[in-house]
Structure formats: C-alpha cells, structure tokens
Design a protein around this motif. Sequence first.
Motif, PDB file in Angstrom:
ATOM      1  N   GLN A 140       0.948  -1.155  -0.284  1.00  0.00           N
ATOM      2  CA  GLN A 140       0.054   0.377   0.421  1.00  0.00           C
ATOM      3  C   GLN A 140       0.605   1.392  -0.114  1.00  0.00           C
ATOM      4  OE1 GLN A 140      -2.087  -0.577   3.520  1.00  0.00           O
ATOM      5  NE2 GLN A 140      -3.921  -1.481   2.435  1.00  0.00           N
ATOM      6  N   HIS A 141       0.708   1.588  -0.727  1.00  0.00           N
ATOM      7  CA  HIS A 141       1.127   3.433  -1.201  1.00  0.00           C
ATOM      8  C   HIS A 141       0.984   4.212   0.391  1.00  0.00           C
ATOM      9  CE1 HIS A 141       3.098   2.968  -5.370  1.00  0.00           C
ATOM     10  NE2 HIS A 141       1.706   2.900  -5.522  1.00  0.00           N
ATOM     11  N   ASN A 142       0.326   4.103   0.997  1.00  0.00           N
ATOM     12  CA  ASN A 142       0.556   4.921   2.133  1.00  0.00           C
ATOM     13  C   ASN A 142       0.924   4.141   3.547  1.00  0.00           C
ATOM     14  OD1 ASN A 142      -1.662   2.797   3.138  1.00  0.00           O
ATOM     15  ND2 ASN A 142      -3.600   4.009   3.126  1.00  0.00           N
ATOM     16  N   GLN A 143       1.523   3.047   3.042  1.00  0.00           N
ATOM     17  CA  GLN A 143       2.388   2.602   4.379  1.00  0.00           C
ATOM     18  C   GLN A 143       3.411   3.061   4.366  1.00  0.00           C
ATOM     19  OE1 GLN A 143       2.454   1.316   7.085  1.00  0.00           O
ATOM     20  NE2 GLN A 143       1.168  -0.642   6.657  1.00  0.00           N
ATOM     21  N   ALA A 144       3.772   3.641   5.701  1.00  0.00           N
ATOM     22  CA  ALA A 144       4.782   4.166   5.432  1.00  0.00           C
ATOM     23  C   ALA A 144       5.711   3.462   6.670  1.00  0.00           C
ATOM     24  CB  ALA A 144       4.812   5.475   5.953  1.00  0.00           C
ATOM     25  N   SER A 145       5.800   2.265   7.314  1.00  0.00           N
ATOM     26  CA  SER A 145       6.265   1.372   8.460  1.00  0.00           C
ATOM     27  C   SER A 145       7.796   1.680   8.327  1.00  0.00           C
ATOM     28  CB  SER A 145       5.413   0.851   8.879  1.00  0.00           C
ATOM     29  OG  SER A 145       6.633  -0.609   6.754  1.00  0.00           O
ATOM     30  N   PRO A 146       8.401   1.951   9.213  1.00  0.00           N
ATOM     31  CA  PRO A 146      10.242   1.557   8.719  1.00  0.00           C
ATOM     32  C   PRO A 146       9.836   0.264   8.570  1.00  0.00           C
ATOM     33  CG  PRO A 146       9.633   2.961  11.160  1.00  0.00           C
ATOM     34  CD  PRO A 146       8.131   2.673  10.460  1.00  0.00           C
ATOM     35  N   SER A 147       9.691  -0.387   9.038  1.00  0.00           N
ATOM     36  CA  SER A 147       9.382  -1.789   8.797  1.00  0.00           C
ATOM     37  C   SER A 147       9.932  -2.471   6.642  1.00  0.00           C
ATOM     38  CB  SER A 147       9.269  -2.875   9.225  1.00  0.00           C
ATOM     39  OG  SER A 147       9.253  -3.385  10.692  1.00  0.00           O
ATOM     40  N   LEU A 148       8.523  -1.486   6.818  1.00  0.00           N
ATOM     41  CA  LEU A 148       8.554  -2.049   4.773  1.00  0.00           C
ATOM     42  C   LEU A 148       9.726  -1.109   5.051  1.00  0.00           C
ATOM     43  CD1 LEU A 148       6.962  -2.995   3.194  1.00  0.00           C
ATOM     44  CD2 LEU A 148       5.630  -0.701   2.818  1.00  0.00           C
ATOM     45  N   GLN A 149      10.170   0.103   4.758  1.00  0.00           N
ATOM     46  CA  GLN A 149      10.928   0.817   3.891  1.00  0.00           C
ATOM     47  C   GLN A 149      12.240   0.457   3.882  1.00  0.00           C
ATOM     48  OE1 GLN A 149       9.197   3.451   2.023  1.00  0.00           O
ATOM     49  NE2 GLN A 149       7.864   2.870   2.733  1.00  0.00           N
ATOM     50  N   GLY A 150      12.524  -0.600   5.187  1.00  0.00           N
ATOM     51  CA  GLY A 150      13.759  -1.616   5.414  1.00  0.00           C
ATOM     52  C   GLY A 150      13.724  -2.290   4.764  1.00  0.00           C
ATOM     53  N   PHE A 151      12.764  -2.951   4.074  1.00  0.00           N
ATOM     54  CA  PHE A 151      12.566  -3.972   3.222  1.00  0.00           C
ATOM     55  C   PHE A 151      12.906  -4.286   1.875  1.00  0.00           C
ATOM     56  CE2 PHE A 151       9.818  -6.831   0.773  1.00  0.00           C
ATOM     57  CZ  PHE A 151      10.284  -8.179   1.168  1.00  0.00           C
ATOM     58  N   LEU A 152      12.181  -3.125   1.811  1.00  0.00           N
ATOM     59  CA  LEU A 152      12.032  -2.089   0.145  1.00  0.00           C
ATOM     60  C   LEU A 152      13.560  -2.385  -0.217  1.00  0.00           C
ATOM     61  CD1 LEU A 152       8.823   0.144   0.098  1.00  0.00           C
ATOM     62  CD2 LEU A 152       9.231  -2.314  -1.185  1.00  0.00           C
ATOM     63  N   GLN A 153      14.399  -1.395   0.603  1.00  0.00           N
ATOM     64  CA  GLN A 153      15.955  -1.110   0.199  1.00  0.00           C
ATOM     65  C   GLN A 153      16.279  -2.141   0.364  1.00  0.00           C
ATOM     66  OE1 GLN A 153      16.914   1.727   3.787  1.00  0.00           O
ATOM     67  NE2 GLN A 153      15.766   3.263   2.569  1.00  0.00           N
ATOM     68  N   ILE A 154      16.257  -2.979   1.123  1.00  0.00           N
ATOM     69  CA  ILE A 154      17.336  -4.462   0.643  1.00  0.00           C
ATOM     70  C   ILE A 154      16.863  -4.627  -1.024  1.00  0.00           C
ATOM     71  CG2 ILE A 154      17.670  -6.549   1.791  1.00  0.00           C
ATOM     72  CD1 ILE A 154      17.395  -5.268   4.516  1.00  0.00           C
ATOM     73  N   VAL A 155      15.310  -5.074  -1.291  1.00  0.00           N
ATOM     74  CA  VAL A 155      14.812  -5.522  -1.991  1.00  0.00           C
ATOM     75  C   VAL A 155      15.637  -5.086  -3.119  1.00  0.00           C
ATOM     76  CG1 VAL A 155      13.196  -6.630  -2.789  1.00  0.00           C
ATOM     77  CG2 VAL A 155      13.251  -6.696  -0.957  1.00  0.00           C
ATOM     78  N   MET A 156      15.163  -4.162  -3.332  1.00  0.00           N
ATOM     79  CA  MET A 156      15.123  -2.935  -4.510  1.00  0.00           C
ATOM     80  C   MET A 156      16.831  -2.637  -3.939  1.00  0.00           C
ATOM     81  SD  MET A 156      12.554   0.023  -4.686  1.00  0.00           S
ATOM     82  CE  MET A 156      11.146  -0.851  -4.347  1.00  0.00           C
ATOM     83  N   GLY A 157      18.034  -2.787  -3.541  1.00  0.00           N
ATOM     84  CA  GLY A 157      19.548  -3.215  -3.404  1.00  0.00           C
ATOM     85  C   GLY A 157      20.275  -4.127  -3.860  1.00  0.00           C
ATOM     86  N   HIS A 158      19.587  -5.033  -3.479  1.00  0.00           N
ATOM     87  CA  HIS A 158      20.110  -6.668  -4.247  1.00  0.00           C
ATOM     88  C   HIS A 158      19.565  -6.275  -5.923  1.00  0.00           C
ATOM     89  CE1 HIS A 158      21.870  -8.702  -0.994  1.00  0.00           C
ATOM     90  NE2 HIS A 158      20.789  -8.881  -0.491  1.00  0.00           N
ATOM     91  N   ARG A 159      18.743  -5.725  -6.069  1.00  0.00           N
ATOM     92  CA  ARG A 159      17.954  -5.799  -7.581  1.00  0.00           C
ATOM     93  C   ARG A 159      19.217  -4.187  -8.672  1.00  0.00           C
ATOM     94  NH1 ARG A 159      17.183  -9.464 -10.195  1.00  0.00           N
ATOM     95  NH2 ARG A 159      15.553  -8.143 -11.975  1.00  0.00           N
ATOM     96  N   GLY A 160      19.841  -3.888  -7.492  1.00  0.00           N
ATOM     97  CA  GLY A 160      20.067  -2.593  -8.357  1.00  0.00           C
ATOM     98  C   GLY A 160      19.201  -1.249  -8.949  1.00  0.00           C
ATOM     99  N   LEU A 161      18.020  -1.214  -7.847  1.00  0.00           N
ATOM    100  CA  LEU A 161      17.192  -0.157  -8.231  1.00  0.00           C
ATOM    101  C   LEU A 161      17.258   0.811  -6.816  1.00  0.00           C
ATOM    102  CD1 LEU A 161      13.991  -2.736  -9.119  1.00  0.00           C
ATOM    103  CD2 LEU A 161      15.138  -1.361 -10.064  1.00  0.00           C
ATOM    104  N   ALA A 162      17.840   0.676  -5.520  1.00  0.00           N
ATOM    105  CA  ALA A 162      17.935   1.914  -4.883  1.00  0.00           C
ATOM    106  C   ALA A 162      18.603   2.992  -5.216  1.00  0.00           C
ATOM    107  CB  ALA A 162      18.891   1.075  -3.857  1.00  0.00           C
TER     108      ALA A 162
END
Length: 59
Positions: free
Chosen positions: A37-59
């Motif tokens: 959800q775009h309105n989801q701003a939890s620190p856990s979600l943001q951290g997870f997205l940074q990790i995943v996108m970092g592995h894919r070269g998207l960060a």
Amino acid sequence: MGIAFVPESLQSSVLAGVAFCPLADEAPELQLAMAWQHNQASPSLQGFLQIVMGHRGLA
C-alpha cells in the motif's frame, strides 16, 4: 540443515554456516514482483524495500 534456491546475487552475502552451490544446469530467469500500500510508511516496510531494491540494483 536445509536447502534453498536463491538468486546468484546473494552469493556475495556473508552468512555463517551457509554454502552457496551453483546448479549443475543453467538456472531459469525468474521475475520478482512486490506489492504494498502506497500509504504504508512503516519503518519495517521501508527497510525491507531498501534491501530488496538494493539487491536488484534499483536503490
């Protein structure tokens, strides 16, 4: 003890007691999709997205 199929990009991860072994045959290319959800701003979600996108070269 266990077995997991993981992307080759994870071989650079340093995990105690974990061995990465390539498959004998060429591995298929898989697509990864995520949704949240775009309105989801939890620190856990943001951290997870940074990790995943970092592995894919998207960060």
